[in-house]
Design an enzyme around this catalytic site. Structure first.
Site, PDB file in Angstrom:
ATOM      1  N   ASP B 398       0.996  -1.219  -0.002  1.00  0.00           N
ATOM      2  CA  ASP B 398       0.187   0.182   0.048  1.00  0.00           C
ATOM      3  C   ASP B 398       0.776   0.970   0.198  1.00  0.00           C
ATOM      4  O   ASP B 398       1.851   1.088   0.198  1.00  0.00           O
ATOM      5  CB  ASP B 398      -0.995  -0.110   1.489  1.00  0.00           C
ATOM      6  CG  ASP B 398      -1.765   1.103   1.440  1.00  0.00           C
ATOM      7  OD1 ASP B 398      -2.554   1.518   0.123  1.00  0.00           O
ATOM      8  OD2 ASP B 398      -1.973   1.578   2.396  1.00  0.00           O
ATOM      9  N   LYS B 399       0.451   2.294  -0.082  1.00  0.00           N
ATOM     10  CA  LYS B 399       1.153   3.341   0.013  1.00  0.00           C
ATOM     11  C   LYS B 399       1.155   4.570   0.827  1.00  0.00           C
ATOM     12  O   LYS B 399       2.167   4.550   1.655  1.00  0.00           O
ATOM     13  CB  LYS B 399       0.747   4.861  -1.705  1.00  0.00           C
ATOM     14  CG  LYS B 399       2.054   5.651  -1.473  1.00  0.00           C
ATOM     15  CD  LYS B 399       2.156   6.677  -2.313  1.00  0.00           C
ATOM     16  CE  LYS B 399       0.508   7.768  -2.451  1.00  0.00           C
ATOM     17  NZ  LYS B 399       1.073   8.774  -1.255  1.00  0.00           N
ATOM     18  N   THR B 400       0.292   4.964   1.348  1.00  0.00           N
ATOM     19  CA  THR B 400      -0.037   5.504   2.298  1.00  0.00           C
ATOM     20  C   THR B 400       0.136   5.170   3.732  1.00  0.00           C
ATOM     21  O   THR B 400      -0.793   3.840   4.124  1.00  0.00           O
ATOM     22  CB  THR B 400      -1.791   6.253   2.147  1.00  0.00           C
ATOM     23  OG1 THR B 400      -1.967   6.863   0.821  1.00  0.00           O
ATOM     24  CG2 THR B 400      -1.762   7.297   3.305  1.00  0.00           C
ATOM     25  N   GLU B 579      -7.861  14.846   8.176  1.00  0.00           N
ATOM     26  CA  GLU B 579      -8.829  15.205   8.811  1.00  0.00           C
ATOM     27  C   GLU B 579      -8.331  16.187   9.550  1.00  0.00           C
ATOM     28  O   GLU B 579      -8.393  17.751  10.153  1.00  0.00           O
ATOM     29  CB  GLU B 579      -9.848  15.261   9.155  1.00  0.00           C
ATOM     30  CG  GLU B 579     -11.088  14.669   7.812  1.00  0.00           C
ATOM     31  CD  GLU B 579     -12.603  14.238   8.754  1.00  0.00           C
ATOM     32  OE1 GLU B 579     -12.373  13.246   9.640  1.00  0.00           O
ATOM     33  OE2 GLU B 579     -13.621  13.885   8.048  1.00  0.00           O
ATOM     34  N   PHE B 621     -18.624  10.057   4.611  1.00  0.00           N
ATOM     35  CA  PHE B 621     -17.514   9.961   3.621  1.00  0.00           C
ATOM     36  C   PHE B 621     -17.989   8.511   2.656  1.00  0.00           C
ATOM     37  O   PHE B 621     -17.915   7.569   3.562  1.00  0.00           O
ATOM     38  CB  PHE B 621     -15.682   9.895   3.336  1.00  0.00           C
ATOM     39  CG  PHE B 621     -15.262   9.627   2.528  1.00  0.00           C
ATOM     40  CD1 PHE B 621     -14.232  10.421   1.467  1.00  0.00           C
ATOM     41  CD2 PHE B 621     -15.050   8.344   2.897  1.00  0.00           C
ATOM     42  CE1 PHE B 621     -13.852  10.283   0.955  1.00  0.00           C
ATOM     43  CE2 PHE B 621     -13.492   8.253   1.677  1.00  0.00           C
ATOM     44  CZ  PHE B 621     -13.221   8.890   0.969  1.00  0.00           C
ATOM     45  N   GLY B 770      -4.909   3.293  -3.375  1.00  0.00           N
ATOM     46  CA  GLY B 770      -5.914   4.294  -4.227  1.00  0.00           C
ATOM     47  C   GLY B 770      -5.777   6.039  -4.850  1.00  0.00           C
ATOM     48  O   GLY B 770      -6.766   5.897  -4.834  1.00  0.00           O
ATOM     49  N   ARG B 873      -5.659   5.054  -7.959  1.00  0.00           N
ATOM     50  CA  ARG B 873      -7.011   4.332  -7.604  1.00  0.00           C
ATOM     51  C   ARG B 873      -7.778   2.861  -7.855  1.00  0.00           C
ATOM     52  O   ARG B 873      -8.371   2.925  -8.351  1.00  0.00           O
ATOM     53  CB  ARG B 873      -7.902   5.187  -9.005  1.00  0.00           C
ATOM     54  CG  ARG B 873      -7.599   6.606  -8.548  1.00  0.00           C
ATOM     55  CD  ARG B 873      -8.476   7.438  -8.933  1.00  0.00           C
ATOM     56  NE  ARG B 873      -7.887   9.252  -9.287  1.00  0.00           N
ATOM     57  CZ  ARG B 873      -8.280   9.568  -8.281  1.00  0.00           C
ATOM     58  NH1 ARG B 873      -8.229   9.042  -7.175  1.00  0.00           N
ATOM     59  NH2 ARG B 873      -8.226  11.011  -8.262  1.00  0.00           N
ATOM     60  N   LYS B 879      -6.847  -4.219  -5.349  1.00  0.00           N
ATOM     61  CA  LYS B 879      -6.087  -5.071  -5.002  1.00  0.00           C
ATOM     62  C   LYS B 879      -6.081  -6.695  -4.582  1.00  0.00           C
ATOM     63  O   LYS B 879      -4.587  -7.090  -4.918  1.00  0.00           O
ATOM     64  CB  LYS B 879      -5.977  -3.782  -3.601  1.00  0.00           C
ATOM     65  CG  LYS B 879      -5.321  -2.604  -3.870  1.00  0.00           C
ATOM     66  CD  LYS B 879      -5.398  -2.012  -2.439  1.00  0.00           C
ATOM     67  CE  LYS B 879      -4.607  -0.371  -2.466  1.00  0.00           C
ATOM     68  NZ  LYS B 879      -4.891   0.143  -0.383  1.00  0.00           N
TER      69      LYS B 879
END
Lengths: 369, 1211
Positions: B398-400, B579, B621, B770, B873, B879
């Site tokens: 994953d990246k984040t 946030e 969200f 994503g 994305r 994934k």
């Protein structure tokens, strides 16, 4: 033998000093202990199999094994051994007639003459040998009752089921029960020295101390009770089917050698490991230091031929042998030691040559760099 | 009491009924259980233990016999009871299986007892349940709670069951809940009273509750719950926001009450409570084939035994008849199976479990995988796939939060097309980050102080400090000065509205000091007490001076000061870090979010005035819409305003194109939108995360029309999500763009190095994120996943045909690249660099096409030729599908690493799932097999621990096979000399002891502790990892070599004593003794040669095993006179040990048996010397290690590249 390199690694620069002792929170910290064990940094000895370490090992093996081998070989060669097959397979054999009947008690007697070329100096052990006799067959091996033989009264009259079908005979328990006991070797061997003038003199054969001391005194015991009168002890039992006398009359001459602690019986009960085997039968003790125990000359072996071996193509032998610290005659171990030692030595030389040749070249090649 | 109808009961036992109906229990309090309406639902008592005292034996045995191996073992033991075939005493034959069953049973019983204890403790916890007879809440135990009871939970109590919240002490009907027990997330979650119950009846009276609760069946979805209250034909919908979950803790709320809807095992937390997963490792499944080989071997050996025949004399069969030869052959066959059963290594399975436990212990103990900031060790959640870590070929990341910190920092913003770069902010942020990353422990006090901060999630607030951009600050001040609060002009208003949107449009919870204090009281106190010399004043002084953690300092000061003055500071608890970053950014410009409740939200403006907006609705969200909105009523103008924020893809197409029908404005808005889009692209190129902010004024009529639809959607049970999403989308149209923000997400430390190392280790790294394409590509460059010189193919199309056409061309060019660069000069490094030249970037839409259609093959092929694959994305499902696709098509070992809930699918799909315990909660960790805290730990985990575990286990398994075959063959050779009757020349007890005591510990120790190559070398030479990928340690050939060696050694161990004692008066067990002893020495010394590094533990266990052998054997031989009839080895060992021949035989046998083993490494060395340049080896300082490397085998050293690296390294 091997080069060692101790590398207690110094790579761990981060000692636990960065977290001060007694600082708040350290007590609860989940930080793993920085110990050599938990961090897998225990000082380690790393054996290295290099030419420099294995070559000396080869030479060492060679140098140690070859003398041992020679010693064993010489010892083995000094042992006198004489074997006499008295089965009576050939027509010419004196025991041919006796061997033709397949019976346990045919009371056939025969005598076989033989000649010893060399004197037997020390105590001589007389063995009987059997071939093709699978005393190690599983069903044979287990057909015994050690508790009965150990003198346990309960098993005397109620032998273990393992003894079947030699457990009961005519509703009487068999003592000793089982196939091993039933097939007890029952030839009688007598040895005579034949003087050159033709007279025969019997050689005294000792029948005690042929079994292991622990077997005679611990493992095999007569049932408790009136030890003087074994007849009463064994009165509720019957003898094995193939025996023609009960267990308490195995040795008519020596009262202490009867019952389960009869040494011939004990020797027989220690079942042989291989189908061709010998068992110690008698000992001929050396009389004095001047005359050999068995001088060279002519002998006669008188046999009460009872034991049938022809049914399974077996052979019966009488063996006379002196023994040394390494037991009976056996050249194998000596030869094996010499061979292995030589092979190692040879390998060492070959590897040394290779190492010398290529090792040098590589270090020469290193210099220009 | 119109309830007493059969309908509820009839409903609840209908298994197909998709809903659960709950009514109050109170009317039935005195009635018999038979009449209770909710009697069919599970009670609240939990029972996680599998067994009771009585059922333990049968159930546990049943479970154990599910294993095929145990059945085999029992079958063998049972065969022994047939007199015709038994090889041993029947009772004795039961011993091995009993030992294994008992050991396993003890282990199970202990685990179960622990579960029982914790259950009992939990079930006995007191709680408050409403009683009709006493007209109030009385204390009961957790286990007494039934569905339909009314339960009150006080502050800081743990919630006993899943409760529908009907009343809270808070006047707004809000209750806060901490879910750390459930998912590890430390932020508070807000729960609301079911709408109609809101704060109306102030003292809650359960007796007046006369509605029916209809909700869904129990399920394990923690974030989803729906249902409605039915009362007089009126339906009131509720969702997860009204459900208090069992296991969570009530915070900041004095008391909360509600009706129990799910109890005990039906609660969401219990349904989520999975046992550790059982994964079968690749080595183990391969090993099973080897076990089959052993079965085949056994079959052959038994067949030889069955055919070989020597008639038995002196012992006829019991009935006197002779057994027919065929039947006798079958008997012999079975007997041989019993005798030679050990060749199938049953104890191997137990040993492997023990070895893996040891390996897991050492992995979790590794101090390098310990994270000081989070005070977290590496966690192994799956206990049985440690060695898979050594065979990874593909890493999906994953990246984040995985490659990056996921500590968001507000970096830039654009408002009305004007860009504000916030240059100082970026620098200070960097400094902050450096401080954090590189100087974590200047002094002990500082370190632990910081640790404390981080532990309680406060680092977030301090590292998010934003230094305002001077220009922007000035213009904001200017605008505000000009206008009166709430009545700004249209032009300037945008700036203010932008920051208002930042402050309002989120789900950040404000926790005040008083609330906070309750929560952290314990840690604070304990920290105080832990310092022996200091009083509290000393501490605070010290903190002010030394601690870099501002949040902590400030907090501590307020903590001491708050008793004097009122609370001044606010703390934000955000569910997502961006946030929080936005709220802090707004605060830096003076727009402070003061309070948030479901009904209103207060913001303090820079001028000091406080605006309190009434919150009409929050459109939460979701990843489909990729935006969220909040609908508020302005306190002064009473306008209904919708603030929306979201990704540009979700916002830009919904912008209002006609700005009040004035063409001038229209074009202006277009210009702004274009400028903003440009800025967004720039942000994305800088690797920033972008968010757009919009505003819309909604007319009263439109709102109320929409509200009706919305409420209908909320109350729906079927397709509720879809309906809710649709209504939200209906509202979010014609938006006015305010501006956009860029948030930076920094790379974690050492990420490029880690990726580089993984790549050198031959691992293909793929990033699935994503995030949007530009951001992802940017991060990929900065973490060296893509190189500037790489040829990057980007797929960003929805046209299937186009892709189809481009594939062959692409593949061709990929091969072409390789051809060009594969020149003779770099031939040795070619394989590494050729693949470095192609990177593949795929957009989510394209990925969907690639995964769905028949393009799969081409995609997979392309993947194998690329060095880097980057998918942007992607949805969580995509994934996992990428992982599954590559895993199944290429048959490679995959690892997925991620930190968020969106990575859970991927983590579960991969062979090895690694979770990073990051900012986004613990879902990924919960789903993972291994949990680490930083991405960089992956390097040591794979390269060192993976390599070690794999090699250790592979060597151990091979050795185990070897050991059993060597020993069993000894018995087999004897069969040729005992008429294939199944006699053993070794007492059966010794055979059991041999496997149980004498030779069991060394291989286990070997599997846990052997170390071929030190960690430092493994880290410096990642190439060494490649061996595991190609199964260098455990391949068929290795197995057969080991078996061949076992045959050779057993022949030596049998025939040397055989020829020595042949023809002599030796008896069975006396012959067996030297064979057994020589065999022991051979097996032990064989291992000694295999062991690459000897530590104290090795010495103790190896020497100990030999000592134990002699002690046990001597003792057994001395004591067992007739204990094991009919065969007993009385005094054989003593007899042999007093005979010098015994020692000579043993020495000769051992030396001859091991000679080939001694020669092999030597030969290897010479072979590899000839293969490579010998000069490079002889001059190296760490000779020991190098030689160990050499013995690892040819794989490494045919590659001269490694040699060159090693040379450089050691110089």
């Amino acid at each position: 033998m091997m080069a060692s390199s101790y590398n207690a690694k110094e790579e761990d620069g981060h000692h636990s000093g960065s977290v001060g002792p007694g600082g708040p929170g350290t007590g609860k910290s989940k930080k793993p202990d920085n110990t050599a064990f938990k961090q897998q940094r225990l000082p380690a000895w790393q054996p290295i199999l290099t030419a420099g370490t294995v070559l000396p090992a080869f030479f060492a093996i060679g140098l140690i094994f070859i003398p041992i081998g020679i010693g064993l070989f010489v010892t083995s060669n000094n042992i006198r051994e004489f074997e006499l097959d008295y089965t009576g397979v050939e027509m010419s054999s004196p025991c041919f007639n006796c061997s033709q009947t397949y019976s346990w008690n045919n009371s056939c007697r025969c005598s076989v003459p033989f000649t010893l070329e060399q004197p037997f100096e020390s105590n001589v052990f007389m063995y009987y040998g059997l071939s093709n006799f699978y005393q190690n067959h599983r069903r044979y091996v287990k057909s015994r009752d050690d508790s009965q033989l150990n003198g346990d009264k309960r098993f005397l009259t109620n032998p273990s089921k393992e003894c079947e079908p030699y457990r009961m005979n005519d509703k009487m328990p068999i003592a000793p029960c089982g196939a091993i006991a039933n097939s007890l070797f029952n030839d009688t061997l007598e040895l005579y020295y034949v003087y050159p003038n033709g007279t025969k003199t019997a050689i005294h054969l000792v029948k005690t101390d042929i079994a292991w001391w622990t077997d005679k005194h611990v493992k095999f015991r007569n049932p408790a009770g009136n030890n003087d009168n074994l007849t009463i002890t064994f009165q509720e039992t019957t003898n094995p089917i193939n025996w023609h006398k009960p267990v308490y009359e195995l040795d008519p001459t020596e009262p202490d050698n009867n019952g389960f602690i009869n040494e011939d019986f004990i020797v027989w009960m220690r079942t042989a490991a291989l189908p061709t085997f010998r068992k110690l039968h008698r000992i001929i003790q050396k009389k004095d230091s001047l005359t050999p125990t068995l001088p060279p000359g002519n002998y006669t072996l008188d046999i009460a031929y009872n034991y049938p071996v022809r049914s399974f193509d077996g052979r019966k032998r009488m063996i006379l042998s002196t023994i040394s610290w390494m037991g009976g005659k056996n050249p194998f171990l000596g030869i094996a030691y010499i061979t292995v030692g030589s092979v190692c030595f040879f390998l060492g030389v070959v590897l040394l040559v290779i190492h010398h040749k290529y090792g040098n070249r590589s270090s020469n090649a290193e210099i220009p760099n | 009491m119109s309830w007493i109808t059969p309908i509820p009961t009839a409903r609840c036992h209908g298994a197909d009924e998709p809903t659960r109906t709950v009514v109050s229990n109170l009317p039935y309090e005195d009635q018999r259980p038979r009449n209770q309406p909710n009697r069919r639902y599970a009670g609240n008592a939990v029972k996680t233990n599998k067994y009771t005292l009585w059922s333990f034996l049968p159930i546990n045995l049943c479970e154990q016999f599910r294993r095929l191996a145990n059945i085999y073992f029992v079958g063998i033991a049972a065969l022994n009871f047939i007199p015709e075939v038994n090889a041993f005493q029947p009772q004795v034959a039961l011993i091995p299986i009993c030992v294994i069953l008992t050991l396993t049973a003890i282990k199970d019983a202990w685990e179960d007892f622990r579960r029982y204890q914790s259950d009992r403790e939990l079930n006995g916890t007191p709680c408050l349940v409403y009683s009709r007879s006493q007209h109030g809440f009385v204390e009961r135990r957790w286990k007494d709670i039934q569905v339909g009871d009314f339960v009150q939970v006080l502050a800081n109590d743990i919630i006993p069951a899943d409760i529908l919240l009907l009343h809270a002490s808070d006047p707004n009907g809000v209750c806060h809940m901490e879910t750390a027990n459930l998912d590890g997330e430390t932020n508070l979650k807000q729960r609301r009273v079911v709408s109609s119950f809101c704060a109306v009846k102030s003292p809650f009276d359960p007796l007046s509750f006369n509605a029916t609760v209809i909700c869904e069946k129990p399920n394990n979805n923690l974030n989803h719950f729906k249902g409605f209250l039915e009362k007089d034909q009126i339906k009131i919908g509720f969702g997860i926001e009204s459900l208090l979950l069992r296991g969570c803790t009530v915070r900041n709320t004095a008391a909360a009450s509600g009706i129990v809807v799910y109890a005990g095992h039906d609660t969401k937390s219990m349904l989520n409570n999975n046992r550790p997963r059982y994964k079968r490792s690749r080595v183990e499944s391969k090993m099973n084939k080897e076990v089959l080989c052993c079965v085949f071997l056994l079959f052959c050996m038994c067949l030889i035994g069955a055919v070989g025949d020597v008639p038995i004399y002196f012992i006829p069969d019991s009935d006197g008849n002779e057994t027919p030869s065929v039947v006798a052959g079958v008997y012999r066959f079975l007997t041989m199976i019993i005798l030679l059963q050990v060749i199938i290594p049953i104890s191997l399975y137990l040993s492997i479990e023990l070895v893996k436990m040891g390996q897991v212990f050492f992995i979790t103990q590794d101090i390098d995988l310990y994270d000081k900031e989070k005070d977290m060790r590496m966690q192994c959640r799956a206990l049985n796939i440690t060695e898979d870590l050594g065979q990874i070929q593909y890493v999906f990341s994953d990246k984040t939060g995985t490659l990056t910190e996921n500590k968001m920092v507000f970096r830039r913003c654009t408002i009305m097309g004007t860009e504000y770069p916030h240059t100082e902010n970026g620098e200070s942020g960097k400094w902050n980050g450096v401080e954090l990353a590189w100087k974590p422990s200047v002094s002990a006090r500082r370190h632990t102080g910081m640790l404390w901060c981080i532990k309680h999630g406060l680092l977030l607030s301090h590292s998010l400090e934003v230094i305002p951009d001077q220009n922007l600050l000035w213009s904001v001040k200017e605008v505000e000065r000009r206008g009166v609060a709430g009545h700004w002009g249209l032009q300037g208003a945008t700036h203010l509205e932008f920051f208002l949107a930042l402050a309002i449009c989120n789900t950040v919870v404000v926790s005040t000091e008083t609330a906070q204090r309750q929560r952290v009281r314990d840690p604070v106190q304990s920290t105080l007490y832990d310092i022996p010399t200091s009083s509290s004043s000393v501490v605070s002084e010290d903190e002010v001076q030394g601690t870099p953690c501002k949040g902590h300092t400030r907090r501590r000061q307020t903590w001491t000061a708050s008793s004097l003055a009122g609370p001044k500071e606010v703390h934000y608890e955000a569910q997502s870090p961006d946030e929080a970053a936005l709220v802090h950014a707004a605060k830096a410009y003076g727009f402070t979010l003061l309070e948030r409740t479901p009904s209103h939200v207060s913001v303090r403006l820079p001028s000091g005035t406080t605006l309190t907006y009434e919150v009409l609705d929050v459109l939460t969200f979701d990843s489909v819409r990729s935006r969220m909105s909040i609908i508020v009523r302005h306190p002064h103008t009473k306008e209904i305003i919708l603030y929306t924020k979201g990704a540009d893809s979700g916002i830009m197409e919904r912008l209002q194109n006609s700005f009040e029908d004035r063409s001038q404005m229209k074009s202006e808005s277009r210009v702004i939108a274009n400028k903003t889009q440009k800025h967004l692209d720039m942000y994305a190129n800088d690797g920033l995360r972008t968010l757009c902010f919009t505003r819309k004024v909604v007319s009263e009529k439109n709102y109320y029309d929409w509200l009706v639809l919305r409420q209908g959607a909320m109350a729906a049970i079927d397709r509720k999500d879809e309906l809710v999403r649709k209504t939200a989308a209906d509202m979010e149209t014609n938006l006015t763009l305010l501006g956009a923000t860029g948030i930076e997400d920094r790379l974690q430390e050492n990420v490029p190095e880690t990726i580089q190392a993984l790549r050198e280790a031959g691992i293909q790294v793929c990033v699935l994120t994503g995030d949007k394409l530009e951001t992802a590509v940017n991060i990929a460059y900065s973490c060296k996943l893509l190189d500037q010189q790489d040829l990057v193919f980007t797929f960003n199309t929805e046209n299937t045909v186009q892709i189809q056409l481009s594939f062959p061309q692409l593949l061709h060019s990929v091969h072409g690249c390789r051809g060009i660069h594969c020149n003779p000069v770099f031939s040795s490094t070619c394989p590494a660099t050729a693949q470095a030249l192609v990177g593949l970037v795929i957009d989510g839409r394209t990925l969907g096409l690639l995964l769905d259609s028949d393009l799969q093959e081409g995609f997979v092929q392309l993947c194998t030729h690329c060095r880097a694959i980057l998918c942007c994305r992607t949805t969580p499902l995509q994934k996992s599908r990428v992982v599954t696709l590559l895993r199944s098509k290429l048959g490679v070992m995959t690892l997925a690493i991620g930190d968020g809930a969106n990575d859970v699918n991927m983590i579960q799909a991969a062979d090895v799932g690694v979770g990073i315990s990051g900012q986004e909660g613990m879902q990924a960790v919960m789903a993972s097999d291994f949990a680490i805290s930083r991405f960089k730990h992956l390097k040591k985990l794979l390269l060192v621990h993976g390599h070690w575990c794999y090699n250790r286990l592979a060597n151990m398994i091979i050795y185990f096979f070897y050991k059993n075959v060597a020993y069993v063959n000894l018995l087999f050779w004897y069969q040729f000399f005992c008429g294939f009757s199944g006699t053993a020349m070794i007492d059966y007890w010794f055979m059991i002891f041999f496997n149980l005591f004498f030779t069991s510990a060394p291989p286990i120790m070997f599997g846990i502790m052997d170390r071929e190559v030190s960690a430092a070398v493994l880290l410096q030479l990642p190439e060494l990892y490649r061996r595991g990928q190609h199964e260098g340690g455990y391949r068929r050939s290795t197995f057969w070599i080991a078996i061949a060696d076992a045959f050779y050694q057993s022949l030596v161990c049998f025939f040397v004593p055989y020829w020595t004692y042949k023809g002599s008066d030796i008896d069975i067990f006396t012959l067996g003794t030297p064979m057994n002893t020589a065999s022991l020495f051979t097996i032990i010394f064989h291992l000694a040669i295999e062991i690459k590094s000897w530590t104290v533990v090795h010495w103790v266990i190896m020497v100990g095993s030999v000592v134990v052998y002699f002690v046990v054997t001597l003792a057994f031989c001395a004591m067992c006179v007739s204990c094991n009839p009919p065969s007993d080895p009385y005094w054989t060992m003593q007899e042999q040990m007093s005979d010098p021949m015994f020692y000579l035989v043993c020495i000769l046998t051992t030396v001859v048996a091991l000679l080939p083993r001694l020669r092999f490494p030597l030969a290897d060395r010479y072979i590899s010397q000839f293969l490579s340049k010998p000069s490079e080896m002889s001059c190296l300082p760490r000779l020991g290690e190098l030689v160990a490397l050499v013995s690892l085998g040819e794989t490494y050293f045919q590659n001269t590249f490694v040699f060159r690296r090693f040379k450089l390294l050691t110089k």
